[in-house]
Design an enzyme around this catalytic site. Structure first.
Site, PDB file in Angstrom:
ATOM      1  CB  SER A  30      -0.907  -0.003   1.222  1.00 38.39           C
ATOM      2  OG  SER A  30      -0.131   0.228   2.367  1.00 38.39           O
ATOM      3  CE  LYS A  31       1.248   6.294  -4.216  1.00 37.80           C
ATOM      4  NZ  LYS A  31       0.668   5.499  -5.234  1.00 37.80           N
ATOM      5  NE  ARG A  32      -0.942   2.590   6.420  1.00 38.70           N
ATOM      6  CZ  ARG A  32      -0.612   1.943   7.525  1.00 38.70           C
ATOM      7  NH1 ARG A  32      -0.231   2.609   8.581  1.00 38.70           N
ATOM      8  NH2 ARG A  32      -0.696   0.630   7.582  1.00 38.70           N
TER       9      ARG A  32
END
Ligand code: GLU
Length: 492
Positions: A247-249
């Site tokens: 995920s981007k996070r």
């Protein structure tokens, strides 16, 4: 098994367009192992799937490895250039009765598979073509029906001792007679992998544990070919980076994205090395040479490590600080250039200045991009004053008089060094009967536009006398140009 005379390991990426973080981690382990043992690190591009392979994708992988500093030995091998090698191995298996031709069409195989699923039977090739009569084979051959080659899986159990996971075994009954050569003459992954690992004299296969099912098949191939397999070390998968979408996070998937995000390659190598391995003490921040010296497969853990981008950022900050300023300038420069704060030439001709700037800022930076964000004022005086800071420090009583006096003092200094800068400000504060902080805060705001940062006196010394005086006077203009401010100063 006695240790092989030469350690030869390989990374065998399929060109997917970039160097995936998971593949980068596997590369780090192979590379550290090779370097630790003064062995060879081989790069093999598994590009037998011609439609899905593109030279641009290969270049992206090479670029990722180069950026990480994972230098490979020998010329990279391309499976697509080795198509003539594999059939002779298949021939050998056919001759020995260890493999057989399969004429079943993909449609028929699909239908059989669907039936098996419906009837809740294991999905496994039914060996239809193993039992063809000679006459039948002749007929099919005469009709030029396409044929693949399958391994005839022998009954029994396949066992091996994995360097990380210990004794592993699998019942061959659960392995179908898998295809080794496709009907179009291309080898399948498992077959090409075995032939290449053998021909390239690979001593250790180090790869993700999602390949364990492949290892059983490959061991069957070694056995059938009558050749000695390498040692296998399977790595625990890192959740979040291997095979699953990140995920981007959590971070990016392509290793070169980390370069753009402002990570140092040595920090990424350090971080990836610790994703499943530890040096056996509590060291975390390690240089590449320390990693090489300490690395061993025996200390690879079996449990899945967590990919924590915050930890990587912290580690990056530590690596930034462990660098000498002379080394740090070339790492930071592209980010300053990207932010239009300087140019390539600017960096070259102001090298000493650049060194001082990065030296001052590095305590506060976790990413290389932070240098541009936190140090703009070293390259331009076109900055706005932090609005909250301005309300607090530019709107205090008598501030314009105080700053004007400071500007004068500073302009008349014979020597603009740290000592003169600091005592100049402190003496003035004393003369004015105010605390030094009452001068320090507005001066910082006037010269940097910011309310926080490295030691003010050091910043002023680096900026230089002329610039500091100019900026103090510019702030005075700002203060005087603000009517609200003038009222307040008069009342002070
Ligand atoms: N091409 C395979 C992959 O990228 C290589 C696996 C192996 O190391 O054998 O997963």
């Amino acid at each position: 098994m006695s240790p092989p005379s030469e350690i030869r390991v390989r990374i065998a990426p399929s060109p997917s367009g970039f160097l995936h973080v998971g593949t980068a981690r596997t590369s780090v382990y192979n590379w550290l192992f090779a370097r630790h043992h003064h062995g060879k690190f081989i790069l093999r591009i598994e590009d037998t799937d011609l439609e899905r392979s593109d030279p641009k994708m290969v270049e992206a992988i090479l670029e990722g490895l180069r950026w990480l500093g994972l230098s490979w030995d020998e010329e990279p091998y391309y499976q697509s250039k080795r198509f003539e090698v594999y059939p002779s191995y298949a021939e050998k298996l056919l001759k020995r009765g260890k493999a057989y031709h399969c004429y079943c069409s993909p449609e028929l195989l699909k239908q059989k598979r669907e039936e098996a699923i419906k009837e809740k039977r294991p999905v496994k090739y039914d060996r239809h073509c193993l039992h063809l009569s000679d006459e039948e084979k002749k007929r099919l051959k005469g009709q030029a029906v396409l044929r693949a080659t399958r391994l005839k899986v022998a009954p029994g159990e396949t066992q091996f001792k994995d360097v990380v996971y210990g004794d592993l075994s699998y019942d061959n009954a659960d392995i179908e007679d898998f295809i080794i050569m496709r009907s179009d003459g291309r080898p399948t992954y498992n077959f090409a992998c075995v032939v290449d690992d053998y021909e390239m004299r690979i001593s250790h296969v180090i790869r993700g544990n999602d390949h364990i099912p492949n290892t059983y098949k490959q061991l069957l191939l070694y056995e059938a070919l009558g050749i000695t397999p390498p040692q296998f070390a399977h790595l625990p998968l890192s959740l979040g980076i291997d095979r699953s979408k990140i995920s981007k996070r959590d971070g990016a998937v392509a290793i070169t994205d980390y370069r753009q995000m402002g990570f140092l390659p040595e920090a990424v190598v350090n971080f990836l090395a610790l994703l499943g391995w530890s040096p056996g003490d509590d060291r975390e921040v390690m240089s590449t040479s320390e990693l090489i010296e300490t690395f061993s497969l025996e200390r690879v853990s079996q449990s899945n490590p967590v990919f924590d981008i915050e930890k990587l950022k912290w580690m990056n900050g530590e690596h930034i600080r462990s660098k000498g300023d002379n080394e740090l300038v070339p790492a930071v420069a592209p980010f300053l250039i990207e932010a239009s704060l300087t140019t390539k030439l600017g960096v070259e001709i102001r090298w000493e200045y650049m060194k001082k700037v990065v030296g001052l800022l590095k305590e506060r930076c976790r990413l290389l991009t932070d240098f541009a964000a936190l140090g703009r004022y070293f390259f331009t005086d076109k900055f706005d004053y932090n609005p909250d800071g301005a309300k607090k420090h530019f709107f205090s009583p008598d501030i314009d008089r105080h700053l004007a006096t400071l500007a004068e003092r500073y302009s008349s200094l014979q020597k603009f060094d740290l000592e003169a800068i600091e005592s100049g400000l402190r003496n003035l504060a004393e003369e004015l009967g105010i605390s030094a902080a009452k001068l320090i805060h507005p001066t910082r705001l006037a010269t940097t536009g910011m309310t926080k940062g490295p030691s003010l006196f050091e910043i002023l010394e680096v900026l230089g006398q002329e610039e500091v005086v100019k900026r103090l006077r510019r702030a005075l203009e700002f203060i005087r140009g603000n009517p609200g401010l003038a009222d307040r100063t008069d009342s002070g």
